[in-house]
Design a protein around this motif. Sequence first.
Motif, mmCIF file in Angstrom:
data_model
loop_
_atom_site.group_PDB
_atom_site.id
_atom_site.type_symbol
_atom_site.label_atom_id
_atom_site.label_comp_id
_atom_site.label_asym_id
_atom_site.label_seq_id
_atom_site.Cartn_x
_atom_site.Cartn_y
_atom_site.Cartn_z
ATOM 1 N N ILE A 42 39.946 -22.926 -0.706
ATOM 2 C CA ILE A 42 40.551 -22.698 0.886
ATOM 3 C C ILE A 42 41.789 -23.489 0.965
ATOM 4 O O ILE A 42 41.858 -24.552 0.559
ATOM 5 C CB ILE A 42 39.378 -23.284 1.932
ATOM 6 C CG1 ILE A 42 37.929 -22.840 1.449
ATOM 7 C CG2 ILE A 42 39.642 -23.054 3.304
ATOM 8 C CD1 ILE A 42 37.714 -21.303 1.724
ATOM 9 N N TYR A 43 42.654 -22.552 1.359
ATOM 10 C CA TYR A 43 43.950 -23.172 1.522
ATOM 11 C C TYR A 43 44.409 -23.822 2.818
ATOM 12 O O TYR A 43 44.363 -22.868 3.823
ATOM 13 C CB TYR A 43 44.997 -22.144 1.185
ATOM 14 C CG TYR A 43 45.179 -21.915 -0.376
ATOM 15 C CD1 TYR A 43 46.102 -22.407 -1.429
ATOM 16 C CD2 TYR A 43 44.201 -21.120 -0.952
ATOM 17 C CE1 TYR A 43 46.121 -21.977 -2.420
ATOM 18 C CE2 TYR A 43 44.308 -20.663 -2.105
ATOM 19 C CZ TYR A 43 45.068 -21.317 -3.006
ATOM 20 O OH TYR A 43 45.338 -20.984 -4.322
ATOM 21 N N TYR A 44 44.887 -25.028 2.944
ATOM 22 C CA TYR A 44 45.040 -25.689 4.264
ATOM 23 C C TYR A 44 46.699 -25.831 4.323
ATOM 24 O O TYR A 44 47.137 -26.013 3.305
ATOM 25 C CB TYR A 44 44.429 -27.032 4.579
ATOM 26 C CG TYR A 44 42.720 -26.590 4.476
ATOM 27 C CD1 TYR A 44 42.204 -26.232 5.629
ATOM 28 C CD2 TYR A 44 42.012 -27.149 3.292
ATOM 29 C CE1 TYR A 44 40.795 -25.934 5.743
ATOM 30 C CE2 TYR A 44 40.619 -27.002 3.406
ATOM 31 C CZ TYR A 44 40.239 -26.364 4.571
ATOM 32 O OH TYR A 44 38.667 -26.088 4.593
ATOM 33 N N VAL A 45 47.227 -26.185 5.449
ATOM 34 C CA VAL A 45 48.580 -26.586 5.666
ATOM 35 C C VAL A 45 48.744 -28.060 5.927
ATOM 36 O O VAL A 45 47.856 -28.633 6.612
ATOM 37 C CB VAL A 45 49.030 -25.638 7.048
ATOM 38 C CG1 VAL A 45 50.416 -26.128 7.156
ATOM 39 C CG2 VAL A 45 48.915 -24.217 6.704
ATOM 40 N N GLU A 53 47.764 -26.149 0.491
ATOM 41 C CA GLU A 53 47.044 -26.901 -0.632
ATOM 42 C C GLU A 53 45.685 -26.372 -0.570
ATOM 43 O O GLU A 53 44.976 -26.408 0.401
ATOM 44 C CB GLU A 53 47.094 -28.165 -0.821
ATOM 45 C CG GLU A 53 46.412 -29.117 -2.066
ATOM 46 C CD GLU A 53 46.900 -30.297 -2.138
ATOM 47 O OE1 GLU A 53 45.836 -31.128 -2.070
ATOM 48 O OE2 GLU A 53 47.834 -30.833 -2.107
ATOM 49 N N PRO A 54 45.109 -25.951 -1.730
ATOM 50 C CA PRO A 54 43.771 -25.400 -2.066
ATOM 51 C C PRO A 54 42.866 -26.370 -1.990
ATOM 52 O O PRO A 54 42.976 -27.505 -2.922
ATOM 53 C CB PRO A 54 43.799 -24.750 -3.458
ATOM 54 C CG PRO A 54 45.013 -25.250 -3.980
ATOM 55 C CD PRO A 54 45.901 -25.923 -3.474
ATOM 56 N N VAL A 128 46.539 -15.348 3.027
ATOM 57 C CA VAL A 128 46.284 -14.453 1.925
ATOM 58 C C VAL A 128 45.706 -14.820 0.807
ATOM 59 O O VAL A 128 44.694 -14.450 0.160
ATOM 60 C CB VAL A 128 47.753 -13.909 1.769
ATOM 61 C CG1 VAL A 128 47.727 -12.891 0.396
ATOM 62 C CG2 VAL A 128 48.544 -13.127 3.016
ATOM 63 N N ARG A 129 46.365 -15.989 0.449
ATOM 64 C CA ARG A 129 45.563 -16.878 -0.862
ATOM 65 C C ARG A 129 44.218 -16.922 -0.685
ATOM 66 O O ARG A 129 43.494 -16.689 -1.892
ATOM 67 C CB ARG A 129 46.274 -18.175 -1.171
ATOM 68 C CG ARG A 129 47.865 -18.049 -1.527
ATOM 69 C CD ARG A 129 48.229 -17.531 -2.800
ATOM 70 N NE ARG A 129 47.879 -18.337 -3.929
ATOM 71 C CZ ARG A 129 48.025 -18.182 -5.163
ATOM 72 N NH1 ARG A 129 48.804 -17.007 -5.381
ATOM 73 N NH2 ARG A 129 47.407 -18.936 -6.057
ATOM 74 N N THR A 130 43.642 -17.170 0.360
ATOM 75 C CA THR A 130 42.207 -17.217 0.586
ATOM 76 C C THR A 130 41.546 -16.181 0.466
ATOM 77 O O THR A 130 40.427 -16.079 -0.225
ATOM 78 C CB THR A 130 41.967 -18.288 1.706
ATOM 79 O OG1 THR A 130 42.594 -19.620 1.855
ATOM 80 C CG2 THR A 130 40.282 -18.506 1.843
#
Length: 317
Positions: A42-45, A53-54, A128-130
């Motif tokens: 899960i990517y957070y800002v 960061e994942p 998108v990455r998630t």
Amino acid sequence: MRTGTKKRWFTRGVFLLALVLCLSVFTACGNEEQPAENAYSIYYVSNSETKVEPHYHIIQSDTSEEQLEELITCLSTMPDMLEYKAPLALGFEVLSVQVEDGRLMLDVSAEYKNMSAIREVLVRAAIVRTLTQIPDIKYVGITVEGEPLYDNAGDLVGLMSADQFINNDGSEINTYEPARVMLYFANEDGNKLIAAYREKYYSTNTPLERFVVEELIAGPSGQVAGLYPTINPETKVINVMTRDGICYVNLDSSFLNVVNNVSTEIAMYSIVNSLVELNNINRVQILVNGEVPASLNSAALERNLDYVTTLDNEGGR
């Protein structure tokens, strides 16, 4: 949620219901421990808005549809780590989600446009990455109350894939800038070069020259037929540096192992011609492990269009 053979979607009301249900059945998103086989990132800002960061989340759902709901719930829920923010909890609402033929369309409220340009790109990267970790989802598009999304430069964003957002070091994604570069790949016979544009977001911590070399090593995208790799994919970039208009490209010895009948000279000029397309570069010096091998030209090379052909000419051989 209604389900069809090719299309699935849920509106805001159903989405909120799914959010409540999911929160009641699985543990907090964003675990930093070693991932299990069923762990998703899960990517957070970051609060500094310099990176995403994942953090790992053990997926509880089985079907792609349920996994999508679960991941969107995580992206909408503020993590326990106070230094990060959930990308879907930054002042706008998700109005609907639609999936068809591997493409996910996320429609958001007008408040999405209130974000700064840097935050907006980081939010896109995190989404998108998630979501493209789900096997049935290859591309993600974002619309704002049904209207197409445009970036800060006024360009249409369109569908996005995970590889449009380049990792800086494999563990975090830093601030992005869009890049549109000209790359030279080989023809089928390996004796000519063919130019093709590539558009991606790249980390601002990565020099554009290095980005060009790494994209050449990655090879053609497959979106254009008739293009072939010029450089052995095992090649590692040691460093890339530009001084006084000369770009010094230092590669490991794998570069000397040719692929697809491409000569070392063609491989060299794929790098030279691609880099000289950048405004700050006039010549290129290629090194292997810090030295100029006997098989390479010892002088810095200028652009050479004698090796360049076009796809039209290739078809007419």
